[in-house]
Each structure stands twice: as C-alpha cells, then as structure tokens.
Design a protein around this motif. Sequence first.
Motif, short mmCIF file in Angstrom:
data_model
loop_
_atom_site.label_atom_id
_atom_site.label_comp_id
_atom_site.label_asym_id
_atom_site.label_seq_id
_atom_site.Cartn_x
_atom_site.Cartn_y
_atom_site.Cartn_z
N ASP A 56 0.90 -1.21 -0.04
CA ASP A 56 0.19 -0.03 0.18
C ASP A 56 0.90 1.38 0.14
N LEU A 57 1.97 1.14 0.91
CA LEU A 57 2.84 2.32 1.13
C LEU A 57 3.66 2.58 -0.62
N ASN B 165 1.11 4.22 -2.96
CA ASN B 165 0.64 5.71 -2.60
C ASN B 165 1.22 6.73 -3.39
N ARG C 17 1.68 9.65 -2.89
CA ARG C 17 2.28 10.75 -2.05
C ARG C 17 3.85 10.25 -1.32
N THR C 18 3.79 9.01 -1.36
CA THR C 18 4.99 8.34 -1.10
C THR C 18 6.13 8.81 -1.47
#
Length: 841
Positions: free
Chosen positions: A780-781, A784, A786-787
């Motif tokens: 999930d990270l 994303n 925005r990571t």
Amino acid sequence: MTQPSKGASIFLTLFGLPFLGGGLAFIYARLLSRGNFDTFDIFASIMFGSVFVFIGGGLIYAAFRGYGLLKQQAAREESNPLSPWRWRLDWASRRAESQNKKSEITSWVFAILCNLITLPFLFRMVPNFAHNGDPRVFLLLGFNLFGVVLIVKALRATIRHRRFGDAYFEFEVLPFSPGERVGGRIHLKFDTRAEHGIDLRLSCVRKLVSGSGDNRSTNQIVLWQAEHNVPAGAVEPGPLGRAIPVDFSPPADSLITDHDNPSDQVLWLLHTRADVPGVDYSDDFEIPVFRSAASAESSSDSGTRTTTGTDSFGFATPPPSDADSGAVPQPAHTKVVVSMGSGGTEFYFPPFRNPGRALVLFLVNLVWTGLAFLMYQKHAPIFFFIFLGLSDLIIIAGFLHVTFGTSRIAVRSGEILSRTGIFGLGRTRRIQVSDVASIVPVASMQQGGSSGNQLHAIRMRLKDGRKITLADEIDSRQEARWIVSQIETLAGLKLDTHVEVDLPLGVSPQPLKQSSGQVLTQSQPRVPVAASAGVFLVMVAGMIGFMAWRMTSFSSRTNNSRTAAAASAAKPVTRRVFFAPLTDADVARVSALPAQAQAEELLERAIGHDTHALELFDRQVESWIGQIRMSDRLRQLEQRSQFSKDLRVRYANVDIHLALEGWQKNEQAADLLIERARTDQRYRGAAVYFLGMLAGRGVDYERIHCVLLNYARYDQDAGVRQWAVEGMRFLGKDEVLDELFTSFTEDPANSVRDRAGCNISDCGIFTRKQRMRIVPKLLDLAMNPRTTGQMRSWTFLALQEITDENLPADALAWSRWYQEHGSEKIAEFERLDWWQVRGDE
C-alpha cells in the motif's frame, strides 16, 4: 620578484587532502554497502563523492604543478630582472598565445563539477515531483539548467578551439612601447571567408579587485581603446593557414603593463572577432607594453608625464618608499640583542619573539589534536589518523619554531657565522664574506591587516646561487632593515636594504611604475595570516565534523548490515574453524578457560550452529559480566552473530552485549535503566537500547514495551527515538512490527525511518512469518502516489529482504507477485524451524 613557497604548496596540499580522502572514503563506504541501496543510489553517491575527489585532487595537483611553474618563473625573472616582457615564455618568443585554450579547460572544469552536483537531483527528485504534480519541479529544473548552460558553453569553446586551432599573435618588436606602433600578425586556422572582415580592438584596461569572499568584485576600467576592421582581402597566408595583420598606435602617455598587484593590474588586451558560418571566431591576446630605456628617454624629452604622483585617470600611484638602498636609523625598540665579543659583533634573536603567533599555533594544535581524538571516538578509517598525525607534526614543528626558535648572526673578520635552532640546538654555518652576493630583508608573511604588520626574515644570497635564511620571525620592517645595514657595514658589503616580498605561491609584490628600465618593489597589504589560518581551520574542522557525522549516521545502518558486518572490524581476525560439535571433553576444557576466551570460543561455535555450544553459552554468560571486554575477535564475532540466520545466535548476541555493558537480566536492571533514561539525557539513547534487549530476553516485557513506545513516539530528540526504535527490534511480537511500521511512515526524522525500515525487514529477532504480515502494508505504501522517492526506495528494499524476491522497483509488479505467490511464501516460512531466518551464516 616571484618567490615559490614550499610552505604554501604544503598548505594547499593539506587543504586538498581532506576533500580527496573524504570523497574516496565516502565512495568506498557506499560500495561496501551496495547491497542496501539500488543502482541509482550507488551511482548518485559516487557522483557526490567524486565532487570532493575532484576538488581535492585539483588542489593537490595545483600545489605541485604550481610550485614547479613558479620555480621556472622565478628563474626567468632572476635572469631578466629589468626586462619583465621576458618573464612569460610566449612573450619571450615574440608572441602572445591565445586565451581560448585556457577558457576551454576552465569551462569543462566548471561544467563537470556543476553537473556532478546537479545530475543526482535531476534523475532522482524531478521524476517524483513531476509524477506528483509538485510545482517545485520547475525550481529543480532551473537549478539543473546551470549545468546545461555550462556544458553548452564548454562545447562551444571546444568547437571554437578545434576549428581555429592554437592561434597566436606574432610581434614585430619586443616589447611594444607607448607612442610607438603595435604591429604583427595573428596566425590561426581559418578555412572560411569573413564577408564582413575581422574586427580588431586594442584596449588598455585597469583591472581592480575589491572586497573579499562573497563581496569580492572585479571591475575593468578602460583607460584607452582603439579598433578597426581588417577586410577579408587583407588576410594573408600563414604557417597555420591564415595570418591577420595588426596595426595600432597607442598614445605616448599610456600606462604600461603592470601585473605586480593582483588586485590592481594594468593590462593591454587585443580582441579579435569575425562573423563566420557556424561558431563565430573570437579570441583574446594579452600583449606586453613597457617602456624600454630608449622609449623612456624619448618620452621624457617630449614632455610626457612621469608615473609618480597622480595620473590623469585619477588613480594614485604609490610613492617611493624606503625600498631603496641606504643607511637605516636604529629603531627605538628592538627585539634583537646586539653584543660584542670573540672578535666581532653578534646579533641574537631570542625565543618567544612573537607570543601572538605562538598562541595561535598552540590553539590550532589543540583543535587539531581534538579532531584526531574525535576521529578515534568515531572509529574513522586509518587514512584520517595518518593525515591528522602528519598535519599535527607540522603544526607542532611550527609551534616549536615560533615559540622556542633562536638565531645568532656573528660578523667577524672576513666571515659571517649563522646559527639557527630550537632550544639552542642547531648547527653553525660559516660563510666567507667573499662568497656573499647580498643580504636582504624579506617580507615573508603578514600577520595583520596593514602593510606595516608583516613578518620579515633576513636572507643571504651566495654567489653560487644558494640562499640562506639567517633569521626570521622579525615583526618590524625597520628593525629588519637596520640589522641588514649593520651586518653589511660590518662585513664591508655594498649597502642594500630594500625589502623583497616573499609571498605564498609566488605572488609578486606590486612594483612602482617602470622608469628607465628599472623595477622597484613595494609591499602590499594582504589578508591577515591569522584570519586565513582561522578560515582554513574552520573549513577543515567543519568538513571533518560533517564526515564524522555522516559516518555516525551511516554506521547506524551499515554496522547493522550484513555486508558491513565483516568489513567494519577494527582489524582482520582469522576465523577459527571447529570441525566437530562441542564434546564433553571440550566442555571441561572451555570451562577452565578465562572468561574472555570462553566467550569468544562459545560465541564462535554458536555462530556455527553448535547446539551444545549454545546451551553452554546460555549457562555461562551471566558469569562473564565484568570479566570480558570488546577485543578485536569479540567485535568481529559480535558483528557476525548480529546477522546470523539462526535466531538463537541473535539471542546470544543480545546476551553478549548485556554482559559487556554489565547489565544483569532481571527487573532491578530494568528499574535502573528506566530511571537512568529519565534522568540522564546523554545516556538515554543507550538506556532505551539496552531496555529493549532486556525485554527481548523476557525481563518485565509489558512495562519496558510501554517505555520504549513512549520514547519512540514522543521524545523530542531524533537520536533517542532512533535508539528506542533499535531497542524495539528485540521485542519479537507482532504488535511491535506494527508500531515499527508507524515509525517508518510517520516519524519526521529520516534517520528514525531508516532504522525502523531495517528492523521491519531484516534486523532483530522477528521470525520470517511475522515479517510477511507487513508485506500488504508495504505494498500500500509503494502504491501511494504521495510516498516520497526515498521512502519508496526503502519500501522496495524491505520487500526484497522480507520475501527474498528480486523484483524491479515497481509497485504493480510486487502487487501481482503477492497475489499469485504470497500464500506460497507464507506456507514456505511456516515450514521453517522457529529459529531459521534470513541471514549471513
């Protein structure tokens, strides 16, 4: 006159060594730990380190090359003292070399250096900003535009140089003189036709440099200028292809070429330009314009102005000073002790003549020694100890010379005796007066902001060309000149008390305007030596401190990485191989050994997965508290056991750490550490780290878990949060992995996030099945948008270490793999023994 300085070359070399060594050490460290970084990070690190290697290597090359060139320059000046137009090789050959070649090299140096700095930002941050629609991408693109502009400029300079060759301006006479014709030919490759002709411009400019540092500025004031166009039909054949005729007539009252003061120079520049297809032709030549004896006489007869006083351009020319020869009165206060005895006169220079300089060198020595101690505390590479040690020896030698150095000069019948040394130790030289060519005072160094605050030395020149320094560290110009006048009078030599200037790296003093072929010198103010030394010291200390800080933060990862575990040992220690498991006889033998030997052998056998050795280790470890120390072998074993593929060995690593630090595995030790963490801010990081070890070995788990979590989340010091996160890797429960993931994604400090990510993926005592629970969160990270780029890089690294899969850094590829093979991998890990983890051995 130019005086090459060995001291200045050594100074510049020492200044460049930290850059060179620091860059090489940084590159070497990153290559050793390349398993923890992707290919681009390694490439970017090499580029970053290359900047320092480039700077340091350039400074060292400049020191050695510059010293050799200045020696040659000094020889030319000494052989032609009244003909400064012969001090340059090209001028002496009746030509002026093109400045294009120098501009080409300079352009490439700046272009390479700038792009080594900017390209990592371009390839790493710009794609991330562009993908996220971050407007800061335009700022980064503008930042990288500097490198592009410099590359284009360097390419144009290269094309221009290759197209028109090594052009040069051939003189008809040498030197050119004001009021006389400046003529000759410019020879170059010119394979095209200039339809509009070739523009020539001759200028006399005054180049003024003012300010220092960021406020330094350079102004060129045109004093006289003339130009004309050479038609294409007037260009003649020449040895390189074509020859452009040059013909100018400067006025008789023009200033002459003057390079003597770098901050105030008079230059004669010939500029050429032609519009041609492709890259235009443009070049510059500096030509020699001087007054020879004949031209000076005619100029005087015709009523031209002299070069003293104030010229018509409004610039004051330095008036004549005491640089001429003549008798010198004795100063009111002298530090030299003059006495009569042994048939002659003796001049004694006592120790501690300059307490201010002695104090500065003493403080520098203290700081340098402190830096050496810091490097020792940070376990820096041996290079830094060698560099700092050699530098410290030089500084100590300088301190002893300034503080305790003495000199004696005795003038007797027909000979001069000279003795210099420290603490009265030194050899005596006997020089016959008949062998002496001259004795002159030399302004060797300036220690203040005014020209009258220089340090002087007394130098003897022999007829065979040798130079002998009779005395130095004289802070009074008048005293130095008076001593020279006394020595020469007593020895019967020709009286000559003009002061020469001996500047670092052969920077020439400013001569007075030339008159009748004679060149006189005048000393100029320089930047205070104390200030220069202070700036140098601050820069070196700051750079070494930065490298020490980077090594500390870097070691928090590399010291816990499998690659660096073996490489970071203080000394290479031969590994012992045990070919059979521990037997009863071995148990009896090992039990009789001293505690240090017991710990080393049992830990080494445990690393080899010897079950009996692990059991004996567990029984004996409590008895080693206060009895063992971190030897070279034990340090190597501790680093190997830290990343063992056997959790039982990792537990042994925890036990050996606690034993080395003197902590029992009980609640009393936990109470002491909790209180120590609360009251001792300097020890707080270590306290929370050891608390994690105690909890991992079953001591007061619930209470310690709460304490560690509180420090990891809320402590204001990022270093304490980092060590709390390190301590949590020993707790070994599922909930702790979730808490580490929170620190990995939410902590404001990159150092804490880095360590949390390592502890999730590889470090500590979590099982492989436990670590697989974090894979969905990591996916999930990675998905994303925005990571950040750094977090995404760490995420993919963690996925590789948890799963043993070598997939590209692509979130979709990892997501597909987990959907197809995730359950298989979990089942594979469930079949392992509880203690089997990913490790080295």
